[in-house]
Design an enzyme around this catalytic site. Structure first.
Site, PDB file in Angstrom:
ATOM      1  N   HIS A   1      36.403  27.225 -23.353  1.00 23.03           N
ATOM      2  CA  HIS A   1      35.807  26.717 -24.590  1.00 23.03           C
ATOM      3  C   HIS A   1      36.889  26.565 -25.659  1.00 23.03           C
ATOM      4  O   HIS A   1      38.086  26.765 -25.390  1.00 23.03           O
ATOM      5  CB  HIS A   1      34.636  27.583 -25.044  1.00 23.03           C
ATOM      6  CG  HIS A   1      34.971  29.025 -25.295  1.00 23.03           C
ATOM      7  ND1 HIS A   1      35.982  29.422 -26.151  1.00 23.03           N
ATOM      8  CD2 HIS A   1      34.434  30.175 -24.796  1.00 23.03           C
ATOM      9  CE1 HIS A   1      36.036  30.735 -26.194  1.00 23.03           C
ATOM     10  NE2 HIS A   1      35.118  31.223 -25.357  1.00 23.03           N
TER      11      HIS A   1
ATOM     12  N   HIS B   1      39.345  29.526 -26.221  1.00 24.93           N
ATOM     13  CA  HIS B   1      40.367  29.618 -25.167  1.00 24.93           C
ATOM     14  C   HIS B   1      41.439  28.542 -25.370  1.00 24.93           C
ATOM     15  O   HIS B   1      42.633  28.798 -25.245  1.00 24.93           O
ATOM     16  CB  HIS B   1      39.761  29.346 -23.772  1.00 24.93           C
ATOM     17  CG  HIS B   1      38.679  30.299 -23.360  1.00 24.93           C
ATOM     18  ND1 HIS B   1      37.457  29.846 -22.910  1.00 24.93           N
ATOM     19  CD2 HIS B   1      38.617  31.642 -23.304  1.00 24.93           C
ATOM     20  CE1 HIS B   1      36.700  30.884 -22.572  1.00 24.93           C
ATOM     21  NE2 HIS B   1      37.381  31.993 -22.814  1.00 24.93           N
TER      22      HIS B   1
ATOM     23  N   CYS C   1      28.240  49.272 -23.353  1.00 28.43           N
ATOM     24  CA  CYS C   1      27.819  47.885 -23.561  1.00 28.43           C
ATOM     25  C   CYS C   1      28.284  47.070 -22.359  1.00 28.43           C
ATOM     26  O   CYS C   1      29.488  46.993 -22.086  1.00 28.43           O
ATOM     27  CB  CYS C   1      28.401  47.294 -24.843  1.00 28.43           C
ATOM     28  SG  CYS C   1      28.010  45.529 -24.994  1.00 28.43           S
TER      29      CYS C   1
ATOM     30  N   CYS D   1      30.589  44.119 -23.366  1.00 18.75           N
ATOM     31  CA  CYS D   1      31.979  44.513 -23.647  1.00 18.75           C
ATOM     32  C   CYS D   1      32.641  45.129 -22.422  1.00 18.75           C
ATOM     33  O   CYS D   1      33.863  45.265 -22.396  1.00 18.75           O
ATOM     34  CB  CYS D   1      32.040  45.545 -24.769  1.00 18.75           C
ATOM     35  SG  CYS D   1      31.436  44.970 -26.350  1.00 18.75           S
TER      36      CYS D   1
ATOM     37  N   CYS E   1      25.205  46.555 -30.224  1.00 19.46           N
ATOM     38  CA  CYS E   1      26.620  46.192 -30.184  1.00 19.46           C
ATOM     39  C   CYS E   1      26.838  45.047 -31.177  1.00 19.46           C
ATOM     40  O   CYS E   1      26.170  44.016 -31.073  1.00 19.46           O
ATOM     41  CB  CYS E   1      27.023  45.734 -28.775  1.00 19.46           C
ATOM     42  SG  CYS E   1      28.622  44.903 -28.758  1.00 19.46           S
TER      43      CYS E   1
ATOM     44  N   HIS F   1      27.608  41.749 -29.300  1.00 18.14           N
ATOM     45  CA  HIS F   1      26.639  41.176 -28.358  1.00 18.14           C
ATOM     46  C   HIS F   1      25.189  41.267 -28.797  1.00 18.14           C
ATOM     47  O   HIS F   1      24.314  40.681 -28.155  1.00 18.14           O
ATOM     48  CB  HIS F   1      26.813  41.821 -26.973  1.00 18.14           C
ATOM     49  CG  HIS F   1      28.136  41.509 -26.361  1.00 18.14           C
ATOM     50  ND1 HIS F   1      29.220  42.355 -26.469  1.00 18.14           N
ATOM     51  CD2 HIS F   1      28.561  40.414 -25.682  1.00 18.14           C
ATOM     52  CE1 HIS F   1      30.256  41.798 -25.869  1.00 18.14           C
ATOM     53  NE2 HIS F   1      29.886  40.627 -25.386  1.00 18.14           N
TER      54      HIS F   1
ATOM     55  N   LYS G   1      28.713  30.420 -35.772  1.00 19.79           N
ATOM     56  CA  LYS G   1      29.374  30.578 -34.481  1.00 19.79           C
ATOM     57  C   LYS G   1      28.919  29.442 -33.565  1.00 19.79           C
ATOM     58  O   LYS G   1      27.778  29.008 -33.633  1.00 19.79           O
ATOM     59  CB  LYS G   1      28.970  31.917 -33.859  1.00 19.79           C
ATOM     60  CG  LYS G   1      30.100  32.953 -33.921  1.00 19.79           C
ATOM     61  CD  LYS G   1      29.784  34.173 -33.108  1.00 19.79           C
ATOM     62  CE  LYS G   1      30.904  34.465 -32.129  1.00 19.79           C
ATOM     63  NZ  LYS G   1      30.888  35.830 -31.603  1.00 19.79           N
TER      64      LYS G   1
ATOM     65  N   LYS H   1      25.643  27.394 -27.338  1.00 17.13           N
ATOM     66  CA  LYS H   1      24.904  26.340 -26.643  1.00 17.13           C
ATOM     67  C   LYS H   1      23.542  26.130 -27.273  1.00 17.13           C
ATOM     68  O   LYS H   1      23.071  25.000 -27.420  1.00 17.13           O
ATOM     69  CB  LYS H   1      24.739  26.704 -25.162  1.00 17.13           C
ATOM     70  CG  LYS H   1      25.914  26.230 -24.332  1.00 17.13           C
ATOM     71  CD  LYS H   1      25.628  26.381 -22.854  1.00 17.13           C
ATOM     72  CE  LYS H   1      26.929  26.279 -22.060  1.00 17.13           C
ATOM     73  NZ  LYS H   1      26.971  27.240 -20.978  1.00 17.13           N
TER      74      LYS H   1
HETATM   75 ZN   LIG Z   1      29.271  44.418 -26.600  1.00 18.89          ZN
END
Ligand SMILES: [Zn+2]
Length: 524
Positions: A24, A27, A132, A135, A150, A153, A308, A311
Site C-alpha cells: 500500500h 509501504h 493483541c 500487534c 489496543c 487495532h 486514515k 478500504k
Molecule cells: Zn494491536
C-alpha cells in the site's frame, strides 16, 4: 577530479513487510524513501547496500491463509512476489530482497537463539498477559486505551496464560538508556528519541520470544525445544543481520560478512513499529554482542483529508496504479516533497496535480525546454562557449554550485521537503535570470551573438547541476536531461561534476519533454 576508489559504505533498510496485506501507499513511501537515500548516497560516491523484503511468519498469516483457503506457504509466496514486483514497477533499486522463509534465515535465527540461551539470556517461565493478535505481542497495562482496546487495532486484549521462553530484555535497560542518551542522532526526527527515553522510565519487562506449537506451528522452531516456535518479531528483526550474511552466534568471530556496512546501518521505519525497533531490536543486538545499528529514521502516516486510508472508506491510493498512470517520477516526487518526515501527511489528488504541475512541469520541465531549444536553434546542437561572464552570470553559476551542499544540510536533518524546496527555488532563480536576459531577443540581433552564448551557457551550467541533484528525486527525468546535455550519465560520484561543470566537447541531443502537464484523474 579523481575517482574515489575507497568509497565509504552505507546500508539502508526498510522494514521487511508483513505479507498479510498487499503493498500500500505506506509501504511504497518507505521503500521510495530508501531508494531516494540510496541514490543520494550514490551521487555522493558511496557504496550502498539497500535491503528490503518480507516478514512471513506468525498467527496473522495463518489466519489470513485459512480464510483464503490456502496454505501459509502458498499465501506468503504469492504476496511476497507481489511486493517484489511492486518495487520493480516503481523502478526501485533494491540490492537484497530478504524473506524470513528462506532456509539460511532459519539457520541464522536458530544459531542466534542458541547463542543467547548458552549465555543465560533466555529462560523458561509461566506468563500471563494481555495479548493483541493484531500487534502479535503482549502489551503492558499502560499500552491499552481508556476503553481497554489496543490503540492501533481497536480490539480488546486476548488474555493468555502459558509457559514460554523469555529473553532478558529488562537486563539491558540501563545500557539502552545510556545508548540513547549519548547518541543524540540515534533516532530521527528527535521527538521519537524523546518518546523512547520517556517509555524507558518505566521498568522494562523481559520479552516473550516463543509460541507453543499447540497454538502455532508456522514459525522457526526453537533449537532447544521442539515444542515451540520463535515469536515472529524476534525472527523478523534478525533479517537486518541476515541480509549482510550474519550466520548467528559469535558476531566478532565471523569474517567476510560485510560488517563494514553494519557500522553505517540506517533503518527506515514507520512510527507504528518504533517500539520493536527502538527497544526490542537494540537489546537483542546487545545480547548477541553486536554493535547497535547507526540510526532509526521514523516516518509518519499517509492520510486522506485527515482520515486514515481504509478500504471501507474507499479512499485508498494504490501506489502501482498511480505510478502506472502518471509515471514513477511524479509519484515519488510528490511523496518526498509533501511529507514533513516524521509527521503525518495527506495524499489528495488536488495537491498531487498542483505540485507536479507548478513545481515540475512549470519548473524544471519548462526551463529545460526553453534553454535547450534556444541553444539548439542558435548553436547547431553545440554547447555554446561563453566568451565573458558578467557579475550576474557568475553569481548564478556560484549559487548553483552551492546548491548540493544547501540541500544536503536539510537532508541530514531529515528535512527532505525543505531540501527539495531549495531545489525548486534554484530553478526559479534560473528562470528569473532567463527572463531578465531575454535570450530570445538577443537571438534576433547578430551583434549580440556572444552575449547570447554567455547567457545560454550560464543557464546550461545550471541545468547541468539540476540534472545531477535531481537524480534521487526524479531519476528518469534526470537521466533524460543529462542525455539531452550530451553528458555521461555516470551516476556514482556524479556530484563531483557539479564542480567541474559541463563537458563542452559533447553535443546536445534532442530536447525531451521532462514533465508533461497533468490533469486531475477520473477517480472512477
Ligand atoms: Zn494491536
Amino acid at each position: 577530479m579523481t575517482k574515489n576508489t575507497n568509497a565509504s559504505p552505507y546500508m539502508l533498510t526498510t522494514p521487511i513487510y508483513y505479507v498479510n496485506a498487499k503493498p500500500h501507499l505506506g509501504h511504497a513511501y518507505t521503500t521510495i524513501m530508501g531508494d531516494f537515500l540510496k541514490k543520494l548516497a550514490l551521487i555522493e560516491g558511496k557504496r550502498v547496500l539497500f535491503v528490503t523484503g518480507t516478514d512471513e511468519h506468525g498467527e496473522k498469516i495463518v489466519q489470513k491463509a485459512t480464510a483464503e483457503g490456502k496454505t501459509p506457504k502458498e499465501l506468503v509466496d504469492e504476496v511476497s512476489s507481489e511486493f517484489r514486483s511492486a518495487w520493480e514497477k516503481l523502478a526501485l533499486d533494491v540490492d537484497v530482497f530478504y524473506r524470513t522463509t528462506q532456509p539460511d534465515h532459519y539457520k541464522m535465527v536458530q544459531n542466534a537463539l542458541q547463542f543467547l540461551k548458552d549465555k543465560g539470556d533466555i529462560y523458561f517461565a509461566e506468563y500471563e498477559g494481555k495479548y493483541c493478535v493484531g500487534c502479535e505481542r503482549f502489551r503492558t497495562d499502560s499500552e491499552w486505551n481508556e476503553e481497554g482496546l489496543c490503540p492501533d487495532h481497536q480490539t480488546p486484549p486476548d488474555l493468555r496464560k502459558e509457559p514460554n521462553y523469555f529473553f532478558k530484555m529488562g537486563s539491558y535497560q540501563k545500557e539502552l538508556i545510556k545508548h540513547y542518551e549519548s547518541n543524540l542522532e540515534a533516532i530521527e526526527p528527535s521527538q521519537y528519541r524523546q518518546e523512547v527515553l520517556s517509555f524507558l522510565k518505566q521498568p522494562l519487562e523481559d520479552l516473550n520470544i516463543s509460541r507453543p506449537k499447540t497454538r502455532l506451528t508456522w514459525g522457526i522452531e526453537l533449537p532447544f525445544d521442539k515444542d515451540y516456535v520463535t515469536y515472529v518479531w524476534f525472527d523478523a528483526l534478525l533479517n537486518y543481520l541476515g541480509a549482510i550474511g550474519y550466520e548467528g552466534g559469535d558476531f566478532a568471530a565471523q569474517r567476510e560478512f560485510k560488517n563494514e556496512f553494519w557500522a553505517e546501518s540506517h533503518h527506515l521505519i514507520g512510527k507504528d513499529i518504533l517500539k520493536t525497533h527502538a527497544i526490542y531490536w537494540p537489546t537483542m543486538l546487545m545480547g548477541l554482542e553486536v554493535p547497535v545499528f547507526k540510526k532509526l529514521h521514523v516516518g509518519g502516516f499517509w492520510m486522506n483529508k485527515g482520515l486514515k486510508m481504509s478500504k471501507s472508506l474507499g479512499n485508498v491510493v494504490d501506489p502501482i496504479k498511480v505510478s502506472e498512470h502518471f509515471g514513477v517520477d511524479f509519484f515519488r516526487y510528490f511523496l518526498l516533497r509533501e511529507m514533513s518526515f516524521g509527521s503525518d501527511a495527506n495524499f489528495t489528488w488536488e495537491a498531487f496535480i498542483a505540485r507536479c504541475n507548478s513545481e515540475l512541469a512549470n519548473g524544471l520541465g519548462n526551463l529545460a525546454s526553453r534553454v535547450l531549444k534556444l541553444s539548439q536553434k542558435n548553436f547547431e546542437m553545440k554547447i555554446p562557449s561563453a566568451s565573458g561572464l558578467n557579475d550576474q552570470d557568475k553569481a548564478l553559476v556560484s549559487a548553483m554550485k552551492a546548491l548540493p551542499a544547501k540541500m544536503a544540510q536539510e537532508f541530514e536533518q531529515c528535512r527532505y521537503h525543505i531540501g527539495i524546496g531549495h531545489f525548486n527555488e534554484a530553478v526559479a532563480e534560473c528562470d528569473r535570470y532567463i527572463n531578465d536576459n531575454k535570450p530570445w531577443v538577443l537571438a534576433k540581433d547578430p551583434e549580440q551573438k556572444d552575449r547570447l552564448a554567455s547567457v545560454l551557457r550560464t543557464a546550461m551550467e545550471a541545468l547541468h547541476v539540476f540534472s545531477i541533484v535531481s537524480y534521487p528525486l526524479t531519476p528518469e527525468a534526470s537521466l533524460k536531461l543529462q542525455e539531452a546535455l550530451g553528458q555521461s550519465g555516470e551516476i556514482v560520484g556524479a556530484l563531483f561534476r557539479v564542480d567541474t561543470g559541463l563537458d563542452a566537447t559533447r553535443s546536445l541531443t534532442e530536447v525531451p519533454q521532462l514533465f508533461p502537464r497533468l490533469e486531475l484523474p477520473d477517480l472512477e
